[in-house]
Motif scaffolding. Structure first.
Motif, PDB file in Angstrom:
ATOM      1  N   ASP A  53      52.773  21.505  42.813  1.00  0.00           N
ATOM      2  CA  ASP A  53      51.497  21.026  42.276  1.00  0.00           C
ATOM      3  C   ASP A  53      50.632  22.242  41.979  1.00  0.00           C
ATOM      4  N   ALA A  54      49.498  22.000  41.356  1.00  0.00           N
ATOM      5  CA  ALA A  54      48.596  23.082  40.950  1.00  0.00           C
ATOM      6  C   ALA A  54      47.349  23.136  41.817  1.00  0.00           C
ATOM      7  N   GLY A  55      47.427  22.602  43.033  1.00  0.00           N
ATOM      8  CA  GLY A  55      46.273  22.589  43.921  1.00  0.00           C
ATOM      9  C   GLY A  55      46.036  23.933  44.578  1.00  0.00           C
ATOM     10  N   PRO A  56      45.139  23.961  45.574  1.00  0.00           N
ATOM     11  CA  PRO A  56      44.821  25.225  46.258  1.00  0.00           C
ATOM     12  C   PRO A  56      45.931  25.720  47.173  1.00  0.00           C
ATOM     13  N   GLY A  57      46.902  24.867  47.492  1.00  0.00           N
ATOM     14  CA  GLY A  57      48.004  25.284  48.352  1.00  0.00           C
ATOM     15  C   GLY A  57      47.625  25.330  49.826  1.00  0.00           C
ATOM     16  N   VAL A  58      48.495  25.932  50.609  1.00  0.00           N
ATOM     17  CA  VAL A  58      48.308  26.070  52.054  1.00  0.00           C
ATOM     18  C   VAL A  58      48.443  27.537  52.407  1.00  0.00           C
ATOM     19  N   ARG A  59      47.518  28.046  53.199  1.00  0.00           N
ATOM     20  CA  ARG A  59      47.610  29.439  53.615  1.00  0.00           C
ATOM     21  C   ARG A  59      48.925  29.685  54.368  1.00  0.00           C
ATOM     22  N   TRP A  60      49.470  30.884  54.202  1.00  0.00           N
ATOM     23  CA  TRP A  60      50.799  31.172  54.738  1.00  0.00           C
ATOM     24  C   TRP A  60      50.844  31.019  56.244  1.00  0.00           C
ATOM     25  N   ARG A  61      49.742  31.350  56.945  1.00  0.00           N
ATOM     26  CA  ARG A  61      49.770  31.242  58.402  1.00  0.00           C
ATOM     27  C   ARG A  61      49.708  29.802  58.899  1.00  0.00           C
ATOM     28  N   ASP A  62      49.406  28.842  57.997  1.00  0.00           N
ATOM     29  CA  ASP A  62      49.339  27.424  58.387  1.00  0.00           C
ATOM     30  C   ASP A  62      50.548  26.633  57.930  1.00  0.00           C
ATOM     31  N   ARG A  63      51.493  27.271  57.250  1.00  0.00           N
ATOM     32  CA  ARG A  63      52.590  26.515  56.637  1.00  0.00           C
ATOM     33  C   ARG A  63      53.553  25.935  57.663  1.00  0.00           C
ATOM     34  N   ARG A  64      53.772  26.640  58.750  1.00  0.00           N
ATOM     35  CA  ARG A  64      54.637  26.068  59.796  1.00  0.00           C
ATOM     36  C   ARG A  64      53.930  24.962  60.549  1.00  0.00           C
ATOM     37  N   ARG A  65      52.635  25.142  60.775  1.00  0.00           N
ATOM     38  CA  ARG A  65      51.883  24.161  61.561  1.00  0.00           C
ATOM     39  C   ARG A  65      51.841  22.809  60.882  1.00  0.00           C
ATOM     40  N   VAL A  66      51.645  22.769  59.557  1.00  0.00           N
ATOM     41  CA  VAL A  66      51.487  21.483  58.868  1.00  0.00           C
ATOM     42  C   VAL A  66      52.799  20.715  58.785  1.00  0.00           C
ATOM     43  N   LEU A  67      53.923  21.353  59.143  1.00  0.00           N
ATOM     44  CA  LEU A  67      55.207  20.646  59.153  1.00  0.00           C
ATOM     45  C   LEU A  67      55.450  19.906  60.460  1.00  0.00           C
ATOM     46  N   ARG A  68      54.597  20.122  61.463  1.00  0.00           N
ATOM     47  CA  ARG A  68      54.779  19.461  62.748  1.00  0.00           C
ATOM     48  C   ARG A  68      54.137  18.094  62.745  1.00  0.00           C
TER      49      ARG A  68
END
Length: 439
Positions: A373-388
């Motif tokens: 998508d073309a949204g703001p994305g997720v900061r790299w340090r939060d990418r593992r956390r949002v998968l939990r």
């Protein structure tokens, strides 16, 4: 997707914060198994130690018996190199020669006696058995002359092991027993036996500790499936109650707004929003039930050959906002669970539409599924956390991506979040193994 707000506790951390009664019961079962293992080991070690000590005692007793019998016969030959004709001739024999026998012999007590008197005693006469015991041994030899052994106390009460050999007299009328040679001593190796007992106790204690640790580890492995199943169930219960509470509250608010609407247009708009919320709630419920019905390792998920490109196309078409999604797929056939993959695709698409910006693109190839998508994305340090489970980078419930991760693991793959070309978020659902073929 928007930037994450203040982190909230995940369902997994909530589940681990305090053990449930079921988890405590599994822990008690593990400790009971450890105790039974330790007690069984202790019993076996005790039996083996007792048997070892008895074998040691028996072997030393057998060695002493053999030595006593041999030396009793040898002493009889020493004091009677020639045949006697009577007890008087034995009494007249000079027995001082016994004092010249080497002192490294096995026995510690030696005695020579006739029916009338004790002719020789070393070291002292009190070292010999009581008179009644001496008469009994003399009577046994007269009845049946042969080398014998037995246990009997000396005059001080100390239990010794004895051997008796006859001294024979020969005459024209036959042979007769005119005296006996008696030798004896305590069971040797008492210090070594005590050392053996101490070593057995120390070794048994060490083995018991090792056995208890091994039993605890084995019990841990044995109860691990039950513990994991309980943890999975408890996480699901906490996650379901947490995730259903928010959409149900919003749905109730929307219904209240529809009832309080002043105009038909406002009421219709509120009902439309309620319908959308019901659709989202149904999707969430389907995802939760799918996870609840499947084992942690996916044993209950039925896999079959399927066209991944067609499955993705149908899943996108059935998702709300499908008109804003572009699908680019090549024909691919894989072995997979259709319901699980369908729900995973829906979650990816709905997540991109809710938190990102158009255009939303879905690509299917031999390696899996990719949604951008073309949204703001997720900061790299939060990418593992949002998968939990229970975590979110926006206003959702935190279940969508967690179910996608579960679906990926079920198919031997994984989920990766990175920046899309040109900005935005790219979510790649990679499926392990080679595809079953091309359509």
């Amino acid at each position: 997707m928007t930037s994450p707000t203040a982190a909230r506790p995940t369902a997994e951390r909530l589940a681990r914060r305090r053990p449930s009664p079921a988890q405590r019961q599994v822990t008690r079962i593990r400790w009971r198994t450890t105790a039974v293992f330790a007690l069984t080991t202790a019993l076996c070690l005790t039996v083996l130690s007792v048997l070892a000590l008895r074998v040691d005692t028996a072997s030393r007793a057998d060695a002493l018996t053999t030595a006593l019998r041999t030396e009793a016969a040898a002493l009889s030959d020493v004091i009677a190199p020639n045949a006697f004709t009577s007890a008087e001739s034995l009494a007249s024999l000079d027995l001082s020669r016994l004092d010249t026998i080497p002192t490294d012999r096995t026995v510690t007590v030696v005695g020579v006696l006739t029916p009338e008197a004790i002719l020789y005693a070393s070291p002292t006469q009190s070292s010999l058995p009581a008179d009644a015991e001496l008469r009994r041994r003399l009577h046994e030899q007269q009845a049946d002359p042969e080398v014998r052994d037995s246990f009997a106390p000396d005059a001080t009460g100390r239990e010794l092991h004895w051997a008796t050999a006859p001294v024979l007299a020969f005459s024209p009328s036959g042979r007769s027993v005119v005296g006996i040679v008696l030798d004896g001593g305590p069971l040797p190796g008492a210090a070594q036996h005590a050392e053996l007992r101490s070593r057995l106790i120390a070794i048994s204690a060490a083995l018991l500790v090792l056995a208890a640790l091994a039993g605890h580890v084995i019990a841990g492995f044995a109860t691990r499936p039950a513990r994991r199943a309980l943890q999975s169930l408890e996480r699901f219960q906490i996650e379901a109650s947490h995730e259903l509470r928010t959409p149900l509250s919003r749905l109730r608010l929307m219904v209240d707004n529809a009832e309080e609407a002043a105009t038909a247009v406002e009421r219709s708009a509120a009902l439309d929003r309620a319908k959308d919320e019901v659709d989202e709630l149904a999707s969430l419920t389907t995802a939760l039930l799918m996870r609840a019905r499947s084992a942690p390792d996916g044993a209950t998920a039925v896999r079959e050959p399927l066209r991944l490109d067609q499955l993705v196309a149908v899943a996108v078409e059935e998702s709300p906002g499908a008109q804003d999604v572009a699908v680019d797929a090549v024909p691919v056939v894989i072995e997979g669970a259709p319901e699980v993959l369908t729900q995973a695709v829906r979650n990816l698409v709905e997540n991109a539409l809710r938190h990102g910006l158009p255009p939303v693109r879905v690509r299917v190839d031999e390696h899996g599924i990719e949604v951008t998508d073309a949204g703001p994305g997720v900061r790299w340090r939060d990418r593992r956390r949002v998968l939990r489970p229970g975590e979110t980078a926006g206003g959702g419930t935190g279940s969508g991506l967690a179910l996608v991760v579960w679906a990926a693991r079920l198919h031997g793959g994984d989920v990766r979040l990175d920046e899309a070309p040109g900005g935005g978020l790219r979510v790649r659902l990679r499926l392990a193994g080679r595809p079953a073929g091309r359509g």
